[in-house]
Design a protein around this motif. Structure first.
Motif, PDB file in Angstrom:
ATOM      1  N   GLN A  95       0.822  -1.210   0.000  1.00 24.11           N
ATOM      2  CA  GLN A  95       0.000   0.000   0.000  1.00 24.11           C
ATOM      3  C   GLN A  95       0.859   1.265   0.000  1.00 24.11           C
ATOM      4  OE1 GLN A  95      -2.597  -0.345   3.327  1.00 24.11           O
ATOM      5  NE2 GLN A  95      -3.722  -2.119   2.504  1.00 24.11           N
ATOM      6  N   GLN A  96       1.941   1.214   0.760  1.00 27.23           N
ATOM      7  CA  GLN A  96       2.799   2.395   0.828  1.00 27.23           C
ATOM      8  C   GLN A  96       3.464   2.665  -0.521  1.00 27.23           C
ATOM      9  OE1 GLN A  96       5.828   2.090   3.743  1.00 27.23           O
ATOM     10  NE2 GLN A  96       6.722   4.076   3.313  1.00 27.23           N
ATOM     11  N   LYS A  97       3.919   1.612  -1.176  1.00 28.94           N
ATOM     12  CA  LYS A  97       4.537   1.805  -2.488  1.00 28.94           C
ATOM     13  C   LYS A  97       3.531   2.336  -3.496  1.00 28.94           C
ATOM     14  CE  LYS A  97       8.549   0.385  -1.162  1.00 28.94           C
ATOM     15  NZ  LYS A  97       9.656   1.344  -1.018  1.00 28.94           N
ATOM     16  N   GLU A  98       2.284   1.844  -3.434  1.00 30.50           N
ATOM     17  CA  GLU A  98       1.256   2.363  -4.339  1.00 30.50           C
ATOM     18  C   GLU A  98       1.026   3.856  -4.097  1.00 30.50           C
ATOM     19  OE1 GLU A  98      -2.198   0.035  -3.798  1.00 30.50           O
ATOM     20  OE2 GLU A  98      -1.597  -1.545  -5.193  1.00 30.50           O
ATOM     21  N   GLN A  99       0.992   4.241  -2.800  1.00 33.35           N
ATOM     22  CA  GLN A  99       0.800   5.658  -2.488  1.00 33.35           C
ATOM     23  C   GLN A  99       1.983   6.493  -2.971  1.00 33.35           C
ATOM     24  OE1 GLN A  99      -1.958   6.881  -1.237  1.00 33.35           O
ATOM     25  NE2 GLN A  99      -1.195   8.987  -1.294  1.00 33.35           N
ATOM     26  N   ASN A 100       3.178   5.967  -2.856  1.00 35.66           N
ATOM     27  CA  ASN A 100       4.355   6.694  -3.344  1.00 35.66           C
ATOM     28  C   ASN A 100       4.289   6.896  -4.854  1.00 35.66           C
ATOM     29  OD1 ASN A 100       5.293   6.782  -0.753  1.00 35.66           O
ATOM     30  ND2 ASN A 100       6.655   5.025  -0.979  1.00 35.66           N
ATOM     31  N   VAL A 101       3.836   5.885  -5.582  1.00 39.50           N
ATOM     32  CA  VAL A 101       3.726   6.001  -7.046  1.00 39.50           C
ATOM     33  C   VAL A 101       2.709   7.064  -7.407  1.00 39.50           C
ATOM     34  CG1 VAL A 101       3.016   4.772  -9.124  1.00 39.50           C
ATOM     35  CG2 VAL A 101       4.545   3.678  -7.490  1.00 39.50           C
ATOM     36  N   LEU A 173       9.000   0.308 -10.472  1.00 36.19           N
ATOM     37  CA  LEU A 173       9.749  -0.950 -10.479  1.00 36.19           C
ATOM     38  C   LEU A 173       9.628  -1.660  -9.136  1.00 36.19           C
ATOM     39  CD1 LEU A 173      11.695  -2.916 -11.861  1.00 36.19           C
ATOM     40  CD2 LEU A 173      13.599  -1.457 -11.092  1.00 36.19           C
ATOM     41  N   GLU A 174       9.787  -0.908  -8.054  1.00 40.01           N
ATOM     42  CA  GLU A 174       9.661  -1.517  -6.722  1.00 40.01           C
ATOM     43  C   GLU A 174       8.253  -2.049  -6.497  1.00 40.01           C
ATOM     44  OE1 GLU A 174      10.759   1.443  -3.975  1.00 40.01           O
ATOM     45  OE2 GLU A 174      12.895   1.466  -4.524  1.00 40.01           O
ATOM     46  N   LEU A 175       7.253  -1.319  -6.985  1.00 33.77           N
ATOM     47  CA  LEU A 175       5.877  -1.784  -6.836  1.00 33.77           C
ATOM     48  C   LEU A 175       5.641  -3.086  -7.598  1.00 33.77           C
ATOM     49  CD1 LEU A 175       3.047  -1.265  -5.773  1.00 33.77           C
ATOM     50  CD2 LEU A 175       2.598   0.128  -7.792  1.00 33.77           C
ATOM     51  N   SER A 176       6.216  -3.164  -8.774  1.00 33.47           N
ATOM     52  CA  SER A 176       6.049  -4.415  -9.542  1.00 33.47           C
ATOM     53  C   SER A 176       6.742  -5.573  -8.848  1.00 33.47           C
ATOM     54  CB  SER A 176       6.601  -4.215 -10.957  1.00 33.47           C
ATOM     55  OG  SER A 176       7.993  -3.918 -10.899  1.00 33.47           O
ATOM     56  N   GLU A 177       7.921  -5.311  -8.259  1.00 33.28           N
ATOM     57  CA  GLU A 177       8.600  -6.376  -7.533  1.00 33.28           C
ATOM     58  C   GLU A 177       7.755  -6.866  -6.355  1.00 33.28           C
ATOM     59  OE1 GLU A 177      12.311  -4.798  -6.393  1.00 33.28           O
ATOM     60  OE2 GLU A 177      13.222  -4.888  -8.397  1.00 33.28           O
TER      61      GLU A 177
END
Length: 1651
Positions: A95-101, A173-177
């Motif tokens: 969730q945090q990575k999605e918010q960062n994107v 990229l991090e979100l996809s990982e």
């Protein structure tokens, strides 16, 4: 998660690239749970997945191992919870990575929009520049500057777009990982859901089972409670029955007691009636006695009056005779005073000689009577005491009868010789006096006579003392002592011991039955034996009760009394043998005073707990005289009236005294009358007290002193009279009848001089002297009968015969008035008047006449133009008043018209006025007073020049307006122009008399021109006072956007910022009337800040081109001045005392290094600091002598305390600053850059700043108010806690919040913050726990809605280094007697630079002891060849106390210091299995040393050690159960002790090696002196030798504290068979404090195995 947010996207990408490289390098071991894409490593956020996969790979092994132990369920449950936690963390990360994107995309969108808008603006500016390409105006330069600025912003936005784009790609990229990872753990998620469902089912089943168990337990508990209630009900019923029985018994006993009570009451009533009857009879007798006494007193008073009248007549007759004799002697030419003095001396000597003979006769009779009485007493006692020891021959005296006759003859001879000597002395003295002719020879002869009289008196006194050993000899004292009680005998025996020194009374602190008693063992009631107001010759008796207040039975014995009380106090005390606790005994103290002095002492006793004493205090009678009023004011009264006032004279003491009233007129001018009175009173007192020889001597000396007027002064005559009164009071103690006679004589003498004591219209009453008895009061009357108008005064004193009582002065005042017509106000005060103003007042005339009178008011001719009285003539009716009107209008010519009435300098006017009364010669005078003043207002200058004033600024000037009048005046400036402002109060106000007020004139030029105008100031009486003004208005080249800056309220320590602009505008030609024309060149400016101000300006100087503006930032930082803090430190120093030496040296250390000359000044200052509390005069006026505030250095403790005190006491502060901005005319050339620049004062701008400072709402009050919290050096692994106290010193509540500290750092905030109300204190608990050896520093911020308080946390982590000096891992105490102890010391050395805390642990105190090899079951059941092997925790004491104790258990070791740890071994029963394990570890769980403790205990001094172990090395804690032995069994010898020794010989290649074992025989050393050395010997050694055993030595002696080694050797015989066990027994006897026999069994064999 916060740490993840702080990572930059580039760092995350780098981490991901590194992970992929590692994964591709690994090729081996892909299990079933490995990833398909070839990755063998996970990012740091997903490391838990790798651990989870490893757990799954090892699941089969866990199932095999945990199948039997039942631990598989717990492992699965733990794995399930861990997996759920990790999956939740993964979801949160996703969730945090999605918010960062999403955030990055939004930022990229906004950035692109900004780029688009900037490009459009750039295109627009380029078009405008193309249009104005040929123009060189300022606008083109501005467009170019804007174009350049837009290009720079566009370039920065494009760079920002690139950065955001790269960040977005990295985050995608991090979100996809993370999405890939979520897909790969989907199977784990499904398995986890199934396991959680199974777990919930199991949990519900367990809950149901537990609920069932709880229900069963509840039923059992209810059943138990029901049984308990039944039992309680039965108990209550049984108690009720018993209570009913007791009530019936009490009622029966009450009936019986009521019968006896009735009889007792009847008997008491009958006794009371009898007592009442007796009291009535006694009262009647007393009434009759009082009546007869009154009759006797009346008769005695009549006789005394007759005697007094005769005495007065004789005194008058003698006085006439003396006057006649004096006249005749003067006529003959002889010295009359000398002749009279000689005659008085002869008469006095004759009288003294007669009195002396009479006293000798009376004393001789008294002595003879006492001797006869004592002889009869001795004879009677001898008859009753036949068994008394006979006195020795050396102590025998002459027979009593012969002694009496010799004494009478001796007294007759001495009296006759004394008379002859007295006659010779008189004749010799008279001849000497008559032959002398000078005054000096008379004085010398008089002194010789007085000395001879004293010698004669001392010789007579020596004759009165007995010179024979009668009743005062030692035999009679011994006889009396034998007749006294046993207690008095003990006192006499203990007197030498008590005379050596005063007994010390220690406080008893004894412990009885577990109770601690402190204090004396006996308490007395009363606490002090107090004999108050005693009289000599009387006997006083008091009863004192002593109570045993200790916790034990004790005796009480009398030791004696103090040395100064032995002759006057007798103690009657029957000493009890043993007095239980709480019981009392009493004794009687009999006091018979011999001297009239205050006495203090104590009565000493002894008890089992120690000596104690009871204080004794005896006080004589005293006089305490007091009056209720010392100043009497009668006020004003008319002539003819009579007024009286009463003074109450009170004696608060127990001693009676005589008093007399002496006026000032009588004491000083009437010396002769006082002398005659003193002689008369002395003669009267001598007649009344002729039987008292002491009083006779004193009166005679007094009469001698009063008879020499040439040598004594007035004060001496007065003191002689008081001494004479004192003799009368002493005589009254012996003869009560003499008291009344002396009082009457003094009253009679005082009545003779009554006319002398009166002074004017004030007089004293009838009571002028007398006696004041103990605790009595007498009323003294003062009369005021005015006869002459005016003020009457009378000063008199109340004097007393008691020398210790001082005279009491009394002042009397009164005023008499007798005029029939008078002015009610003799002085009419018109207060302060102004010239040319009318003032009116009323003149009230009073009349006490019985007829109407005509009045005429007269005004002096000088004042007729200024003053008038209406009406001028009037009539006043009888006994009434009349009001006349006074008009007063002072004119300016008053000083010329009435020079003698008016003072020009002070303005005071005093006019005498007269009222003529018809038929009265004397007019009525009164005075009119006034202060006449002017009404002028005056300026200190006639013209005000404002100079040059900018049109953008205001110029302020001040003038002083003075009120020359003595009255307040209102003023105001009227018709003020619009370009000027008058302050304060807009030019209106009130001036007090002679007051000067500063008036501020603020000029603000509207145009650049010259101004000339006048200001008009008008007073309240419409007087006009003009003031001329002029100014010149100019237009400066620069202009400030705001000339006034008002800062908001700023807290001390915070800051406020204001932004304004400095503009170089275009100057118009029509406003260029200023002397200096504007220049087109850039202008230089500079702001001049005041020194030590709270203001800072950025930039403070620079160059400004034409048409440009410069942004100016003004910052206001309120702070405390360094000088203020030092002054507050100086005040604290004066309040609290001088500084400690170390603090003073710390403050002055820097100055000593800088300037050695200042040492003398510092010494001087320290002296002044010490003397500041006693001398405040010269030192305060000299600043060089007072403590210099520069000596308080910043950072010192006193400096910080002063700063904190000022912060807390700071309320608010308002300051205004006017900062000039100097402008330079033209830019200086390159050659003149270094030259001094000249600023034009005409172009100066002024910036006004209003700076209000308020109190800091939140302050740090701990650590002397410092916000830097230094933990200093702390050992790694330890935690140090500090408390920071902050206080809300504002008037509103503050909601505190703190910043987040580094979660991986060493600092942590241990408590939460809250809302604190005004005045409250909140404590922040901060901990510092370093993990590495380095320096740490972090900032803690405390936020509130009003401020942010920053605190700096710092500290150093240090690795502790602690070593143990003890060598080896075993601490053996050896053998010790039971109930005794032995100690050994373990030393720890701290080699680190910080103090290190440690703690000592014993395995016996550990709640869960680790089981080692020695504690296992295999060790207890196995072989015990190695006797040294013992468990960690061995045998313990039966008492429950620890066998081994350690001191200290924990503590701290200072840097580079050592610590001794004492280990004490104290067993309470015999055993050889005492053991324990000692562990010393630091607070970071690191162990310093681990050692085993071992010891043995024995009940006897001899012990045997080294045999084979026959029992397990552990024992039960219960003591051994030994049967009770009978008397016969005690006589029997103790049984032998079996001991086993196994020997094993070696056999190798046919050769046999002998077997050798050793036994230790020791003797224990003890602190008891009865313990001694021991000895041992073997029995049946021949039998041992037959079997091949050899023992060396066979016997011996062992000293205390030593050991002897016994070597046992076995050598097989030649016929020994292999594998044969040889066994034999021998007896070993040990003799010490007891005899012990050991049966030693020796078993030997041969072993062929290799050792």
């Amino acid at each position: 998660m916060d740490n993840e947010e702080r990572e930059s996207p580039l760092d995350v990408a780098a981490d991901r690239r590194g992970l992929h490289t590692d994964e591709e390098s690994e090729d081996d071991g892909p299990g079933p749970e490995t990833f398909e894409d070839g990755k063998t490593a996970l990012p740091p956020d997903l490391e838990w997945l790798e651990e989870l996969y490893e757990e799954e790979n090892a699941a089969d092994d866990l199932l095999v191992v945990a199948d039997r132990s039942g631990k598989m369920i717990h492992a699965k449950t733990a794995r399930m919870f861990k997996l759920r936690r990790n999956l939740d963390q993964l979801d949160t990360l996703h969730q945090q990575k999605e918010q960062n994107v999403l955030n990055a995309r939004e930022e990229l969108k906004l950035c692109r929009q900004n780029i688009q808008s900037l490009m459009e603006q750039r295109d627009c500016l380029e078009r405008e520049l193309e249009e104005q390409k040929g123009d060189t105006s300022v606008a083109v330069f501005r467009l170019r500057a804007r174009h350049k600025h837009l290009c720079q912003k566009l370039q920065s936005e494009e760079e920002l777009e690139g950065n955001i784009d790269s960040v977005l790609k990295q985050q995608e990229l991090e979100l996809s990982e993370i999405d890939v990872e979520l897909g790969r753990v989907s199977l784990l998620r499904e398995e986890l859901n199934e396991e959680e469902q199974v777990f919930q089912v199991l949990k519900s089943q367990k809950a149901a089972t537990r609920l069932q168990h709880e229900k069963e337990a509840r039923k059992k508990l209810q059943l138990k409670s029901q049984l308990l209630r039944d039992k309680q009900a039965e108990k209550v019923a049984r108690e009720g029955t018993e209570c009913q029985k007791k009530i019936e018994e009490v009622q029966a006993s009450h009936k019986v007691a009521s019968k006896h009570l009735k009889k007792t009451i009847e008997r008491m009533q009958q006794q009371k009636a009898e007592k009442d009857q007796q009291m009535k009879q006694l009262q009647e007798k007393r009434t009759q006695a009082v009546k007869s006494l009154k009759l006797n007193i009346a008769a005695a008073q009549e006789n005394l009056q007759v005697q007094q009248s005769g005495a007065r007549a004789n005194a008058l007759r003698k006085e006439r005779q003396q006057r006649q004799l004096t006249k005749s002697l003067q006529a003959q030419g002889t010295n009359s005073s000398r002749h009279m003095y000689q005659q008085k001396q002869l008469e006095e000597r004759k009288r003294k000689q007669e009195e002396f003979e009479e006293r000798q006769k009376s004393k001789r009779v008294e002595i003879v009577a006492k001797i006869l009485q004592e002889e009869q007493l001795v004879k009677s006692r001898k008859r009753h005491q036949a068994l008394l020891p006979k006195p020795s021959t050396t102590d025998k005296s002459h027979p009593r009868g012969g002694a009496t006759e010799e004494l009478l003859l001796y007294l007759d001879d001495r009296s006759s010789s004394a008379r002859e000597e007295g006659a010779k002395v008189q004749s010799r003295d008279f001849s000497d006096i008559s032959s002398s002719s000078s005054a000096s020879s008379d004085i010398e002869d008089l002194e010789d006579t007085m000395h001879q009289e004293e010698d004669l008196q001392s010789h007579v006194d020596s004759m009165i003392a007995p010179e024979f050993s009668g009743l005062w000899d030692q035999n009679y004292k011994k006889f009396l002592n034998e007749k006294t009680t046993s207690v008095q005998t003990e006192v006499k025996q203990e007197e030498p011991a008590m005379a050596c020194g005063k007994l010390n009374m220690p406080k008893i602190a004894k412990k009885v039955h577990g109770k601690q008693f402190q204090g004396t063992s006996f308490s007395s009631k009363p606490d002090i034996i107090f004999f108050k107001d005693f009289e000599v010759g009387k006997k006083y008796k008091k009863k004192i009760i002593l109570t045993n207040v200790s916790y034990m039975n004790s005796h009480c014995r009398l030791l004696g009394v103090s040395a100064n009380l032995k002759d006057c106090i007798t103690i009657n005390f029957d000493s009890p043998d043993l007095l239980p606790t709480g019981m009392s005994c009493d004794f009687h103290a009999v006091f018979q005073p011999m001297i009239n002095e205050d006495l203090e002492g104590e009565v000493q006793f002894s008890s089992a707990a120690g000596p104690f004493s009871v204080s004794v205090r005896c006080t004589t009678k005293r006089c305490d005289m007091e009056v209720d009023e010392r100043f009497i004011d009668f006020g004003m009264h008319i002539v003819g009236q009579a007024i009286s006032r009463t003074i109450i004279l009170t004696n608060k003491g127990a001693l009676a005294t005589l008093f007399s009233l002496e006026t000032s007129a009588r004491v000083i001018p009437e010396s002769h009358s006082v002398r005659m009175l003193s002689q008369a009173s002395a003669n009267t007192c001598q007649e009344t007290s002729s039987k008292n020889p002491t009083s006779d001597n004193q009166t005679s000396s007094a009469s001698i002193e009063t008879g020499e007027p040439q040598l004594k002064q007035e004060g001496h005559r007065l003191s002689d009279k008081l001494v004479q009164g004192h003799t009368v009071s002493e005589a009254s103690a012996a003869d009560p009848q003499a008291v009344s006679e002396a009082c009457e004589s003094i009253n009679a003498v005082s009545q003779m001089d009554q006319s002398d004591s009166d002074f004017g219209d004030l007089s004293l009453g009838n009571v002028r002297g007398g006696e004041v008895g103990p605790f009595e009061s007498i009323k003294l009357e003062v009369l005021f009968t005015p006869t002459i108008p005016g003020e009457a005064k009378l000063d008199f004193q109340i004097k007393f015969s008691d020398l210790n009582s001082k005279p009491i002065p009394i002042q009397v005042r009164g005023v008499a008035a007798s005029i029939p017509v008078w002015v009610e106000r003799p002085t009419i005060d018109l207060k302060i008047c102004m010239f040319d103003h009318i003032y009116q007042d009323i003149i009230t005339i009073q009349s006490r006449s019985s007829i109407a009178l005509k009045l005429t008011f007269e005004v002096c001719s000088e004042m007729k133009q200024h003053m008038e009285v209406l009406p001028k003539t009037c009539f006043i009716q009888a006994q009434s008043s009349f009001n006349a009107l006074l008009k007063f209008q002072p004119r300016c010519s008053l000083a010329e018209d009435a020079k003698k009435f008016y003072d020009r300098d002070t303005g005071v006017l005093e006019v005498p006025m007269t009222v003529q009364v018809a038929g009265q010669v004397k007019p009525v005078h009164f005075t009119i007073q006034a202060i006449v003043t002017s009404s002028d207002l005056q300026f200190d200058q006639t013209e005000v020049d404002f100079g040059y004033s900018s049109i953008y600024q205001s110029v302020k000037s001040s003038v002083h307006l003075t009120n020359l009048s003595l009255l307040p005046q209102d003023f105001g400036f009227l018709d003020v122009p619009e370009f000027i402002e008058v302050q304060p109060n807009d030019g209106f106000g009130t001036l007090l008399p002679q007051e000067t007020m500063e008036i501020f004139l603020i000029f603000n030029a509207k145009k650049a021109k010259a101004y000339t105008f006048k200001l008009s100031c008008k007073s309240g009486i419409n007087r006009d006072f003009p003031l001329s003004c002029r100014a010149v208005g100019i237009c400066p080249p620069l202009m400030l956007s705001h000339s006034l800056v008002k800062f908001g309220a700023t807290a001390v320590g915070c800051h406020s910022t204001a932004v304004l602009h400095l503009i170089n505008h275009k100057t118009k030609n029509n406003q260029s009337k200023q002397p200096i024309s504007p220049d087109m060149a850039p202008k230089m400016f500079s702001f001049a800040l005041p020194e030590d101000s709270d203001i800072s300006i950025t930039p403070s100087a620079g160059s400004l081109p034409l048409g440009e503006k410069q942004q100016i930032q003004v910052t206001f930082r309120p702070r405390l001045r360094d000088q203020e803090i030092k002054e507050e430190a100086l005040r604290l120093l004066h309040r609290l005392g001088p500084l400690p030496e170390n603090e003073f040296e710390k403050n002055s250390h820097t100055e000593q290094q800088e300037d050695p000359v200042e040492i003398g000044k510092e010494k001087k200052t320290s002296v002044i600091l010490n003397n500041n509390r006693t001398s405040d005069g010269p030192t305060t006026d000299q600043p060089t002598e007072s403590p210099d505030t520069a000596e308080f250095l910043q950072g010192s403790q006193l400096y910080e305390k002063a700063r904190l005190s000022l912060l807390c006491s700071f309320t608010q502060r308002y300051r205004e600053y006017t900062i000039p901005c100097y402008v330079l005319d033209g830019e200086p050339s390159e050659n003149d850059i270094e030259a001094q620049q000249t600023w034009s004062p005409l172009n100066t701008l002024y910036l006004k700043l209003q700076c209000p400072a308020v109190q800091l709402p939140l302050v740090v009050i701990s650590n002397n108010g410092q916000s830097i919290i230094d933990f200093h050096q702390v050992a790694v692994g330890e935690k140090k806690i500090k408390k920071i106290m902050v206080q809300n010193i504002s008037h509103e509540s503050l909601d505190l919040k703190s910043s987040v500290l580094d979660i991986n750092g060493p600092f942590s905030l241990l408590n939460a913050l809250r809302c604190i109300r005004p005045g409250e204190i909140h404590t922040l608990v901060v901990a510092f726990s370093p993990s590495l050896e380095k320096r740490y520093c972090e900032t803690l911020e405390v936020h509130s809605h009003r401020m942010t308080l920053e605190m700096t946390l710092s500290g150093d982590g240090v690795v502790p280094v602690v070593t143990s000096i003890q060598s080896g891992g075993l601490l053996d105490f050896g053998y010790v007697f039971e109930e005794e102890s032995a100690s050994k010391v373990v030393k720890l050395q701290n080699s680190s630079v910080v103090a290190v805390k440690f703690r000592v642990l014993l395995a016996s105190f550990s709640p869960s002891r680790p089981q080692g090899e020695a504690d296992g079951l295999a060790h207890q059941l196995g072989s015990y060849k190695d006797t040294q092997v013992q468990p960690k925790v061995g045998t313990q004491n039966y008492s429950g106390l620890s066998v081994f104790s350690v001191v200290p258990v924990e503590g701290s070791i200072a840097p580079e210091q050592s610590q001794d740890i004492t280990v004490t071994f104290q067993p309470d029963h015999p055993s050889v299995n005492y053991s324990d394990r000692l562990t010393i570890e630091l607070m970071n769980k690191s162990k310093v040393c681990v050692m085993d403790l071992k010891g043995a205990a024995s009940s006897h001094n001899m012990y045997l050690y080294g045999d084979d172990l026959l029992t397990v090395p552990t024992e039960a804690l219960l003591p051994p159960l030994t049967p009770q032995l009978t008397v016969d069994s005690e006589v029997m010898e103790k049984p032998t002790v079996s001991v086993l020794m196994t020997l094993q010989a070696g056999c190798c290649t046919g050769a046999i090696t002998p077997a050798v074992r050793e036994l230790q025989v020791g003797c224990i050393r003890s602190a008891q002196p009865s313990k001694k050395s021991g000895e041992f010997h073997w029995d049946n050694l021949a039998l041992l030798q037959q079997q091949g055993f050899n023992v060396e030595p066979s016997k011996g002696t062992v000293e205390a504290g030593q050991r002897r080694t016994i070597v046992v050797t076995w050598t097989p015989h030649s016929g020994y068979k292999p594998y044969e066990m040889v066994q034999t027994c021998a007896l070993l006897t040990l003799k010490g404090d007891e005899r012990h026999v050991y049966k030693v069994t020796l078993m030997a064999s041969v072993s062929t195995s290799a050792d």
